[in-house]
Design an enzyme around this catalytic site. Structure first.
Site, PDB file in Angstrom:
ATOM      1  N   TYR A  44      30.572  44.719  18.615  1.00 62.11           N
ATOM      2  CA  TYR A  44      30.428  43.236  17.895  1.00 62.11           C
ATOM      3  C   TYR A  44      30.965  43.377  16.336  1.00 62.11           C
ATOM      4  O   TYR A  44      31.631  42.735  15.774  1.00 62.11           O
ATOM      5  CB  TYR A  44      29.180  42.819  17.742  1.00 62.11           C
ATOM      6  CG  TYR A  44      28.677  41.447  17.012  1.00 62.11           C
ATOM      7  CD1 TYR A  44      29.046  40.321  17.596  1.00 62.11           C
ATOM      8  CD2 TYR A  44      28.414  41.542  15.692  1.00 62.11           C
ATOM      9  CE1 TYR A  44      28.552  38.918  16.914  1.00 62.11           C
ATOM     10  CE2 TYR A  44      28.200  40.339  14.912  1.00 62.11           C
ATOM     11  CZ  TYR A  44      28.363  39.004  15.702  1.00 62.11           C
ATOM     12  OH  TYR A  44      28.306  37.898  14.853  1.00 62.11           O
ATOM     13  N   GLU A 121       7.320  18.918  24.966  1.00 59.59           N
ATOM     14  CA  GLU A 121       8.020  20.093  24.502  1.00 59.59           C
ATOM     15  C   GLU A 121       7.010  20.948  23.837  1.00 59.59           C
ATOM     16  O   GLU A 121       6.230  20.467  23.321  1.00 59.59           O
ATOM     17  CB  GLU A 121       9.114  19.684  23.489  1.00 59.59           C
ATOM     18  CG  GLU A 121      10.276  19.003  24.084  1.00 59.59           C
ATOM     19  CD  GLU A 121      11.102  18.075  23.116  1.00 59.59           C
ATOM     20  OE1 GLU A 121      10.468  17.913  21.922  1.00 59.59           O
ATOM     21  OE2 GLU A 121      12.051  17.613  23.443  1.00 59.59           O
ATOM     22  N   LYS A 123       5.307  22.496  20.542  1.00 60.08           N
ATOM     23  CA  LYS A 123       5.134  21.964  19.125  1.00 60.08           C
ATOM     24  C   LYS A 123       5.580  23.263  18.265  1.00 60.08           C
ATOM     25  O   LYS A 123       4.559  24.155  18.073  1.00 60.08           O
ATOM     26  CB  LYS A 123       4.032  21.258  18.605  1.00 60.08           C
ATOM     27  CG  LYS A 123       4.279  20.818  17.408  1.00 60.08           C
ATOM     28  CD  LYS A 123       3.066  19.918  16.887  1.00 60.08           C
ATOM     29  CE  LYS A 123       2.968  19.270  15.544  1.00 60.08           C
ATOM     30  NZ  LYS A 123       3.357  20.258  14.272  1.00 60.08           N
ATOM     31  N   ASP A 125       5.881  25.824  15.268  1.00 61.39           N
ATOM     32  CA  ASP A 125       5.110  25.636  14.023  1.00 61.39           C
ATOM     33  C   ASP A 125       6.004  26.292  13.050  1.00 61.39           C
ATOM     34  O   ASP A 125       5.817  27.463  12.666  1.00 61.39           O
ATOM     35  CB  ASP A 125       3.813  26.542  14.163  1.00 61.39           C
ATOM     36  CG  ASP A 125       2.942  26.424  12.950  1.00 61.39           C
ATOM     37  OD1 ASP A 125       3.228  25.348  12.331  1.00 61.39           O
ATOM     38  OD2 ASP A 125       1.861  27.004  12.930  1.00 61.39           O
ATOM     39  N   GLU A 182      13.918  22.696  14.029  1.00 63.82           N
ATOM     40  CA  GLU A 182      12.632  23.269  13.550  1.00 63.82           C
ATOM     41  C   GLU A 182      13.022  24.563  13.124  1.00 63.82           C
ATOM     42  O   GLU A 182      13.871  25.275  13.919  1.00 63.82           O
ATOM     43  CB  GLU A 182      11.392  23.225  14.316  1.00 63.82           C
ATOM     44  CG  GLU A 182      10.125  23.607  13.748  1.00 63.82           C
ATOM     45  CD  GLU A 182       9.388  22.685  13.345  1.00 63.82           C
ATOM     46  OE1 GLU A 182       9.885  21.499  13.072  1.00 63.82           O
ATOM     47  OE2 GLU A 182       8.466  22.812  12.813  1.00 63.82           O
ATOM     48  N   TYR A 234      15.440  19.305  18.522  1.00 65.21           N
ATOM     49  CA  TYR A 234      14.732  18.630  19.553  1.00 65.21           C
ATOM     50  C   TYR A 234      14.718  16.936  19.282  1.00 65.21           C
ATOM     51  O   TYR A 234      14.082  16.207  19.823  1.00 65.21           O
ATOM     52  CB  TYR A 234      13.160  18.825  19.020  1.00 65.21           C
ATOM     53  CG  TYR A 234      12.518  19.025  17.867  1.00 65.21           C
ATOM     54  CD1 TYR A 234      12.477  17.820  17.093  1.00 65.21           C
ATOM     55  CD2 TYR A 234      12.342  20.100  17.299  1.00 65.21           C
ATOM     56  CE1 TYR A 234      12.130  17.736  15.883  1.00 65.21           C
ATOM     57  CE2 TYR A 234      11.663  20.155  16.097  1.00 65.21           C
ATOM     58  CZ  TYR A 234      11.662  19.124  15.361  1.00 65.21           C
ATOM     59  OH  TYR A 234      11.209  18.975  14.214  1.00 65.21           O
ATOM     60  N   LYS A 298       6.611  12.709  24.035  1.00 65.14           N
ATOM     61  CA  LYS A 298       7.471  11.728  23.529  1.00 65.14           C
ATOM     62  C   LYS A 298       7.832  10.886  25.089  1.00 65.14           C
ATOM     63  O   LYS A 298       8.061  11.409  25.952  1.00 65.14           O
ATOM     64  CB  LYS A 298       8.975  12.545  23.181  1.00 65.14           C
ATOM     65  CG  LYS A 298       8.776  13.265  22.051  1.00 65.14           C
ATOM     66  CD  LYS A 298      10.072  13.868  21.831  1.00 65.14           C
ATOM     67  CE  LYS A 298       9.746  15.169  20.560  1.00 65.14           C
ATOM     68  NZ  LYS A 298      10.776  15.743  20.491  1.00 65.14           N
ATOM     69  N   LYS A 322      -2.237  18.643  20.127  1.00 70.69           N
ATOM     70  CA  LYS A 322      -2.554  20.239  19.441  1.00 70.69           C
ATOM     71  C   LYS A 322      -3.506  21.196  20.052  1.00 70.69           C
ATOM     72  O   LYS A 322      -4.227  20.488  20.920  1.00 70.69           O
ATOM     73  CB  LYS A 322      -3.058  19.959  18.031  1.00 70.69           C
ATOM     74  CG  LYS A 322      -2.173  19.240  16.840  1.00 70.69           C
ATOM     75  CD  LYS A 322      -1.549  20.097  15.949  1.00 70.69           C
ATOM     76  CE  LYS A 322      -1.351  19.556  14.687  1.00 70.69           C
ATOM     77  NZ  LYS A 322      -1.524  20.515  13.602  1.00 70.69           N
ATOM     78  N   CYS A 416     -20.363  48.908  -8.119  1.00 71.16           N
ATOM     79  CA  CYS A 416     -18.871  48.376  -7.475  1.00 71.16           C
ATOM     80  C   CYS A 416     -18.703  49.773  -6.512  1.00 71.16           C
ATOM     81  O   CYS A 416     -18.853  50.724  -6.747  1.00 71.16           O
ATOM     82  CB  CYS A 416     -18.044  48.565  -8.733  1.00 71.16           C
ATOM     83  SG  CYS A 416     -16.252  48.598  -8.045  1.00 71.16           S
ATOM     84  N   CYS A 419     -15.689  51.963  -8.469  1.00 72.04           N
ATOM     85  CA  CYS A 419     -15.906  52.745  -9.729  1.00 72.04           C
ATOM     86  C   CYS A 419     -17.424  52.987  -9.802  1.00 72.04           C
ATOM     87  O   CYS A 419     -17.706  53.612 -10.978  1.00 72.04           O
ATOM     88  CB  CYS A 419     -15.272  52.133 -10.840  1.00 72.04           C
ATOM     89  SG  CYS A 419     -16.075  50.431 -11.273  1.00 72.04           S
ATOM     90  N   CYS A 432     -17.513  43.241 -10.446  1.00 69.08           N
ATOM     91  CA  CYS A 432     -17.807  44.526 -10.984  1.00 69.08           C
ATOM     92  C   CYS A 432     -17.459  44.452 -12.465  1.00 69.08           C
ATOM     93  O   CYS A 432     -16.666  43.727 -12.985  1.00 69.08           O
ATOM     94  CB  CYS A 432     -16.661  45.442 -10.384  1.00 69.08           C
ATOM     95  SG  CYS A 432     -16.212  46.686 -11.458  1.00 69.08           S
ATOM     96  N   CYS A 438     -12.118  50.480 -13.599  1.00 69.20           N
ATOM     97  CA  CYS A 438     -12.090  50.408 -12.095  1.00 69.20           C
ATOM     98  C   CYS A 438     -10.607  50.296 -11.650  1.00 69.20           C
ATOM     99  O   CYS A 438     -10.124  49.420 -11.767  1.00 69.20           O
ATOM    100  CB  CYS A 438     -12.870  48.944 -11.650  1.00 69.20           C
ATOM    101  SG  CYS A 438     -12.936  48.875 -10.032  1.00 69.20           S
TER     102      CYS A 438
HETATM  103  S1  IVH Z   1       9.404  15.452  17.170  1.00 66.24           S
HETATM  104  C1  IVH Z   1       9.701  11.441  15.253  1.00 66.24           C
HETATM  105  N1  IVH Z   1       9.443  17.654  18.553  1.00 66.24           N
HETATM  106  O1  IVH Z   1       6.190  18.618  14.183  1.00 66.24           O
HETATM  107  C2  IVH Z   1       9.471  12.871  15.801  1.00 66.24           C
HETATM  108  N2  IVH Z   1       8.627  17.883  16.226  1.00 66.24           N
HETATM  109  O2  IVH Z   1       3.916  17.057  13.228  1.00 66.24           O
HETATM  110  C3  IVH Z   1       9.656  13.971  15.179  1.00 66.24           C
HETATM  111  N3  IVH Z   1       7.875  19.706  15.602  1.00 66.24           N
HETATM  112  O3  IVH Z   1       7.755  17.174  11.416  1.00 66.24           O
HETATM  113  C4  IVH Z   1       9.255  15.038  15.512  1.00 66.24           C
HETATM  114  N4  IVH Z   1       8.246  20.978  17.354  1.00 66.24           N
HETATM  115  O4  IVH Z   1       8.203  19.622  12.124  1.00 66.24           O
HETATM  116  C5  IVH Z   1       9.061  17.142  17.260  1.00 66.24           C
HETATM  117  N5  IVH Z   1       9.366  19.652  19.965  1.00 66.24           N
HETATM  118  C6  IVH Z   1       9.223  19.113  18.739  1.00 66.24           C
HETATM  119  C7  IVH Z   1       8.510  19.774  17.560  1.00 66.24           C
HETATM  120  C8  IVH Z   1       8.260  18.857  16.415  1.00 66.24           C
HETATM  121  C9  IVH Z   1       7.747  21.058  16.219  1.00 66.24           C
HETATM  122  C10 IVH Z   1       7.164  19.454  14.164  1.00 66.24           C
HETATM  123  C11 IVH Z   1       8.167  18.912  13.430  1.00 66.24           C
HETATM  124  C12 IVH Z   1       7.450  17.394  12.885  1.00 66.24           C
HETATM  125  C13 IVH Z   1       5.989  17.756  13.092  1.00 66.24           C
HETATM  126  C14 IVH Z   1       5.256  16.799  13.306  1.00 66.24           C
END
Ligand code: IVH
Length: 682
Positions: A44, A121, A123, A125, A182, A234, A298, A322, A416, A419, A432, A438
């Site tokens: 590569y 899907e 979520k 983070d 994301e 997404y 969704k 969640k 402490c 020290c 302390c 210290c």
């Molecule tokens: S859809 C209108 N799909 O979660 C719908 N959001 O709490 C917009 N996030 O701001 C969000 N994974 O940053 C969607 N599979 C997923 C997600 C996702 C993470 C985040 C996204 C959003 C926040 C909402």
């Protein structure tokens, strides 16, 4: 070499450049999207090098979509603002099964149908961003901001190798695409990054989300490029030509265009299947290579999404389901006490190692001695430990085991542990009294002095400070300015070049702004903002030093506590002698340009109270934003409060604000206020 004119470029070169770009794109996709590389790194690298060489010989052929052009060399001054093509909404979130069932019932009732198909899907983070592709080329990307206006982070997004700069089958891709995605950091890379930062003496990130946010919002894209960011897409927002009829199909299309999409998505024909997916993802959660905090549900059909519509901040056709925070049980084998920069003693529960969410936890903060007493935690106790996304876990509670013989209650130390100076209690916190005698406090004080917000001494991180103190080379702040190259060379990890650089950094720091210097002194209760207030008011260190406690208290924003801390700092002969030595060693504290500061601070004097959860900011981030514009964040609502910022699930502060008739801002209003004032400050 005459290569200015494209007519002189041999056809074979054009073809080879095209081939190389395609090949590199192909390998990028295999490596970053599919995790299935076909060639070794060295093959590569050879392809990459060949392309770089050709582009160097024929600079006319360089174009922004070339894989060699991911990183720009010049940092930005600030991010430009971008109006989103469509508002970037957030999601209503629920943890309880019943609330998810209620969501399904509402959706079916409003659509007047028996059955609704959902796409689910993970979520992720991370941080949501908008991507814009024009004729298949990535042209712009932005942060969410207040949902309407975000920041242009195109440069930084271009450094993410999983993000194609050009889509596949460009001719078949609609001319304009807006994609929601994301940005996140996989767990393995997050741990490696934190380890690297710690070794370099930098502060590690608390969790992968903060690491992603900190890496993406960098003005220098070269720094972003050094961070292991990746991305998943997404949502498809806008498209000319035929629009798929469902979310599922839209995301499949996004995948076909070569963009990464969530691996674990599923179509569910009932809310029971949604529940099952939730259970399944939660059980897989700790094995996943990235952090997720729930699933997103969704309504799949676009016409139904449209029929359900949107509220101001969130769609009515989607929700976040969640996971509850992760908890595990383990035993406390010892309670240790650590000493911070300010001398505050923090009790830490040393635990029998336990895995929580893929992370081995062997210590947890008990915060302060009152909390140890309230939770009645003793060595040998069995406790429940929670890790809510963050790396530093919490001891939630003690589990009573009937018949168990318990150790004696924890006794707060009178000396402490570092020290041996005696301790004093202020509120729930033990301190302390050793100050710079210290080593723990000294290291903290020196780190703060050298840190970015203070004297900003390059190359002087935690690790070096610790070595300098342990070797006895630095016993107070002034000693930084007496360091010699030989001393530095005797430290582990230092060579001629790094020693010279550090000495140059120290030399450079001798010219320092008053506010930075005041902050760097580490006076208790004096953070960046108060340091600025003091600098602005007094204009010189000499005047601040002579200020009486009563005078200090008369300054807006300076209360009795801060006034007392400042006063006692300048009463202390040892501090005065350190200041004098610094002056003798050539440290020149520049005076502040007070006019500039006052116009730079559009929220000067404004008092904010934050309540509830904000989607786009953590509390410290929100506070820092307000303070960076001259405002102040306090914890309780009063008539003096100018703005109450209410996130989701606000507390009683909101009721009080309403009762007092104060200005209440929701998150969008708060972000808009920040955006407006950032522009007026710049
Ligand atoms: S859809 C209108 N799909 O979660 C719908 N959001 O709490 C917009 N996030 O701001 C969000 N994974 O940053 C969607 N599979 C997923 C997600 C996702 C993470 C985040 C996204 C959003 C926040 C909402």
């Amino acid at each position: 070499m005459s290569s200015k004119n494209s007519t002189e470029i041999p056809e074979s070169v054009l073809t080879r450049i095209r081939e190389l770009r395609e090949e590199i794109h192909h390998h990028d996709r295999l490596y970053y999207l599919k995790d299935q590389p076909e060639v070794s790194d060295s093959v590569y690298d050879q392809l990459f090098k060949e392309l770089q060489d050709l582009e160097e010989r024929f600079p006319n052929l360089v174009n922004p979509d070339s894989p060699t052009q991911r990183v720009a060399g010049v940092p930005l001054d600030k991010f430009e603002k971008v109006q989103h093509e469509y508002p970037m909404l957030s999601l209503d979130s629920h943890v309880k099964k019943e609330d998810v069932q209620a969501f399904d019932q509402r959706v079916r009732r409003e659509l007047d149908v028996e059955m609704v198909e959902y796409t689910v899907e993970p979520k992720y983070d991370g941080l949501s961003v908008e991507l814009v592709y024009d004729s298949g080329n990535f042209i712009r990307g932005s942060t969410r901001g207040d949902g309407r206006i975000g920041e242009n982070i195109t440069m930084n997004l271009r450094t993410i190798r999983a993000l194609p700069l050009q889509l596949l089958n460009v001719s078949a891709v609609p001319s304009q695409l807006v994609i929601r995605s994301e940005v996140y950091i996989p767990l393995k890379d997050f741990h490696a990054l934190n380890q690297r930062l710690t070794e370099e003496g930098e502060e590690p990130f608390a969790n992968p989300r903060n690491a992603a946010a900190g890496s993406l919002r960098q003005l220098d894209s070269r720094l972003t490029a050094s961070r292991p960011l990746t991305i998943t897409c997404y949502d498809l927002k806008l498209q000319q030509g035929d629009r798929p009829s469902s979310h599922w199909d839209a995301v499949s299309k996004i995948g076909e265009w070569g963009l990464p999409i969530p691996e674990h998505r599923q179509r569910c024909r009932s809310i029971d299947e949604v529940m099952a997916f939730h259970v399944d993802m939660e059980s897989q959660r700790d094995q996943l290579p990235f952090e997720i905090d729930g699933i997103v549900v969704k309504v799949d059909r676009y016409d139904w999404q449209q029929a359900l519509g949107e509220k101001s901040r969130s769609p009515r056709w989607a929700m976040a389901f969640k996971f509850p925070p992760r908890k595990e049980m383990t035993k406390v084998h010892r309670i240790m006490v650590s000493v911070g920069r300010t001398g505050a003693l923090t009790p830490i529960a040393m635990l029998n190692p336990v895995e929580i969410g893929g992370v081995t936890v062997s210590r947890a903060s008990l915060h302060n001695i009152d909390e140890v007493a309230r939770k009645d935690i003793r060595p040998g106790d069995t406790v429940k430990v929670e890790r809510a996304g963050d790396v530093i876990p919490d001891v939630v509670e003690r589990i009573d085991i009937p018949g168990e013989v318990r150790a004696e209650p924890f006794t707060p130390p009178t000396a402490c542990p570092v020290c041996q100076s005696h301790t004093i209690q202020e509120g729930p916190i033990l301190y302390c009294t050793g100050q710079t005698v210290c080593p723990a406090q000294l290291k903290g004080a020196l780190e703060l002095f050298a840190s970015k917000g203070a004297l900003n001494i390059d190359g002087l991180g935690k690790k070096t400070v610790a070595q300098l103190v342990d070797q006895g080379f630095v016993k107070d702040l002034a000693d930084f300015y007496t360091l010699t190259k030989d001393q530095l060379l005797s430290l582990e990890g230092f060579a001629e070049k790094s020693a010279t650089q550090l000495l140059a950094g120290i030399e450079k720091s001798k010219q320092v702004l008053l506010s930075r210097f005041i902050f760097g002194l580490g006076i208790r209760n004096v953070g960046v903002h108060i340091a600025q207030v003091l600098a602005r008011h007094f204009g010189s260190l000499a005047r601040l030093r002579k200020a009486e406690k009563e005078k200090l208290q008369q300054i807006h924003e300076i209360g009795p506590e801060i006034a007392a801390s400042v006063d006692s700092f300048f009463q202390e002969p040892q501090n005065l002698s350190v200041l004098q030595r610094m002056e003798e060693l050539g440290v020149t504290v520049e005076e502040l340009d007070t006019v500039k500061i006052s116009t730079d601070q559009p929220l000067a004097g404004k008092i904010f109270v934050l309540t509830g959860t904000l989607e786009g900011f953590t509390r410290p981030e929100a506070k820092q934003k307000v303070e960076s514009l001259g405002g102040r964040v306090t914890s309780s609502v009063s008539k003096q409060t100018d703005y109450v910022v209410a996130g989701t699930e606000p507390g009683s502060k909101l009721d009080k604000a309403q009762a007092l008739g104060l200005t209440v801002l929701d998150e969008a209003g708060f972000s808009a206020l920040l955006v407006e004032n950032v522009s007026s400050a710049s």
